[in-house]
Design an enzyme around this catalytic site. Sequence first.
Site, PDB file in Angstrom:
ATOM      1  N   ASP A   1      53.413  49.284 115.071  1.00 41.00           N
ATOM      2  CA  ASP A   1      52.963  48.094 115.667  1.00 41.00           C
ATOM      3  C   ASP A   1      52.334  48.327 116.714  1.00 41.00           C
ATOM      4  O   ASP A   1      52.231  49.365 117.130  1.00 41.00           O
ATOM      5  CB  ASP A   1      54.283  47.238 115.903  1.00 41.00           C
ATOM      6  CG  ASP A   1      53.977  45.727 115.990  1.00 41.00           C
ATOM      7  OD1 ASP A   1      52.603  45.283 116.274  1.00 41.00           O
ATOM      8  OD2 ASP A   1      54.908  44.732 115.925  1.00 41.00           O
ATOM      9  N   TRP A   2      51.405  47.319 117.379  1.00 42.47           N
ATOM     10  CA  TRP A   2      50.403  47.900 118.332  1.00 42.47           C
ATOM     11  C   TRP A   2      51.185  48.119 119.662  1.00 42.47           C
ATOM     12  O   TRP A   2      51.920  47.229 120.361  1.00 42.47           O
ATOM     13  CB  TRP A   2      49.442  46.668 118.688  1.00 42.47           C
ATOM     14  CG  TRP A   2      48.422  46.730 117.867  1.00 42.47           C
ATOM     15  CD1 TRP A   2      47.109  46.578 118.530  1.00 42.47           C
ATOM     16  CD2 TRP A   2      48.142  46.904 116.583  1.00 42.47           C
ATOM     17  NE1 TRP A   2      46.174  46.680 117.362  1.00 42.47           N
ATOM     18  CE2 TRP A   2      46.740  46.668 116.038  1.00 42.47           C
ATOM     19  CE3 TRP A   2      49.017  47.366 115.519  1.00 42.47           C
ATOM     20  CZ2 TRP A   2      46.211  47.075 114.902  1.00 42.47           C
ATOM     21  CZ3 TRP A   2      48.589  47.373 114.215  1.00 42.47           C
ATOM     22  CH2 TRP A   2      47.251  47.259 113.666  1.00 42.47           C
TER      23      TRP A   2
END
Length: 709
Positions: free
Chosen positions: A223-224
Amino acid sequence: MDIQKILQELTVEEKAALVAGTNFMYTNPIPRLGIPPLCMSDGPHGLRKQIGEGDNGISQSEPATAFPTAAATASSWNPENTRRMGEAIGEECRYYGVHTLLGPGVNLKRNPLCGRNFEYFSEGVMGAALVEGVQSKGVGACVKHFALNNSENFRFMGNSVASEKTIRELYLRPFEVIVKHAGPAAVMCAYNRINGVYCSENKRLLNDILRDEWGFNGVVMTDWGAMHDRIASLKAGLDLEMPGDTDICRRWILDGIADGALPMADLDKACENILRWIDRYVKPADETEPDWNAHHALAAEIAADCAVLMKNDGVLPLTGQEKLYIAGELFEHMRYQGAGSSMINPAMVTTPKDAFDARGVKQDCSLDECDTILVFAGLTDEYESEGCDREDMKLPSDQLALIDRLCDTGKKVIVVLFGGSVVELPFADRVSAILNMFLPGQNGGTACAELLFGDANPSGKLAETWPLRYEDVPGHESFGKGIHEIYAEGTEVGYRYYQREKVPVRYPFGHGLSYTTFAHTEWTQDGDTYSQTVTNTGSRFGGEVAQLYIDGELRGFRKVYLAPGESRTVTITVEPERKDEYSDELVIPREPPRYPVTLESRFTDLKQTFMGRILFNAVLSVAARQEKEAERLPDGPEKDNKRKGAQFLRRILESNSPRSMAMSAGRSMPYNFAQGIVELTNGHLIRGAKCFLSPIQVPKLPKAEEEQK
């Protein structure tokens, strides 16, 4: 693409670039070897292709179709419509040159207060259908967030503490179904830890279970900003760091290869997975523009199929002859999607007011003159959003007061609900009908009007239990309160818990009324195959769901659409029960101290010191500035999107950690800045200043690669 040949020709620096993203939504190209960039985009209920710069990207994206969110489509119990939605999204991806959609989200809804529940299916069949639809158009799908990402307040540094039995029997099942039955291009790891190990470096999760046991052969990405230890992550089976552009991760890789801490075989394996992904999905954009009107109509069709008629004393459907009094801001300002990274710039929007206007429905009847009252209520973006969990399970107090006042008139009151999660309904016994539209997408207004006036027949069923009050939810005392999220309730969540413990609920899992009636025969069994005949015993065409429960657990379902008097026999073949024996042991760790702050501390913990408060306010000023910019805009969609984007950014900044902020901000906040913030907050001014003045040194990218950026 000759992947093995390319692997031999790549330099270590190029490999380090290939396993990291760039420009927020792209993989790094290697022009020297003809390796193009791959473009990703947020989903999961539509496409958010970012354009422009200067904010967090939420408010600046290409027009696309905002379909109903997962909280709605899950309630349709209709995988075919979800597949059709995926096909339409895939077409829009091809048009905009997007190669992989970041969705679906399938995390189980452990608690109704999770701010991101609107985005999750919570089971695998519907998610698999979306993956199949998207990928049928030559676009990859990325399933998220793997795994146990069930709360928002501490998602960047939280620790999901659960037994092996709980993890395997509940929280991994949706992912397993999708991986085995739909073959997604990618899987996105979650931010949180599981029993102390961050998902981004959890070898048992990413390699032993996902790849070796389930047979996944795609790309695993973060995920970012979910990266922590780049060497540990590569060894664990994490291929791609997103959004990338972090010099520290390249430095770790280069040093790891040089000193032997990172075997070249592990780096090559990640590169091979990414090259295979690029080779399969990077194609030229489709110049044929999508049929936006057809997709708008599809969004309404799906929304109508999802809505749940929770209560009806016979007041619905409306005849069109009623004297209507209409109340509630959501009539004109329909909430049709969630707030956060999934927010779409809709190609067009039809609200309930728009749909009523198109039908010529009279809307100026006074409260004294009316005989029927329509109230449009629900959760707004201020109450429900990615980045934070809700504080309670209540509707806004002003809405509750309004509904009470209208019920006091003694007239028939119909409540139309919008929102992505469960709420308490203290007025349920006082109103005549409740129609739940959930978050119905950009054409939810058309679907709402068709359902209210009987052009469409409600056929949705609740995909989660609606308790009487939040205090009835298992684990309610501790949810979202600290870094350690203790899954002490084990597998006793959702309908399983309420049924087994015989806890009274407002509306049970699987509940949903219709304007017609249905009869079901008893299930008959032939080995692993079960059959049931469903008959429409009423006077209207309608949809019904055959739900198969074995020992109190849903094992399969089929939705059928029947004319009056029509019957259909449905068959469901269930997979054999597993014989695996998993440990139910739960090891509860101690809460860590909040001071001194570390790279993993929640950003709000900086406010414990004078210098920390200065740094905290400096970072949060970015969101404050965007909020002011939004307020200066004229009323309209652009202002609404800008405001929502600023609110989301503020929530994300507050709940971030210094490390995840550096891992998601790239060169605008390098890793040494995060280290400096920690040192300054803890009163180490000289060490902090030294960190700020000591940038991470890495070899420059090849010139041709820089030019592509």
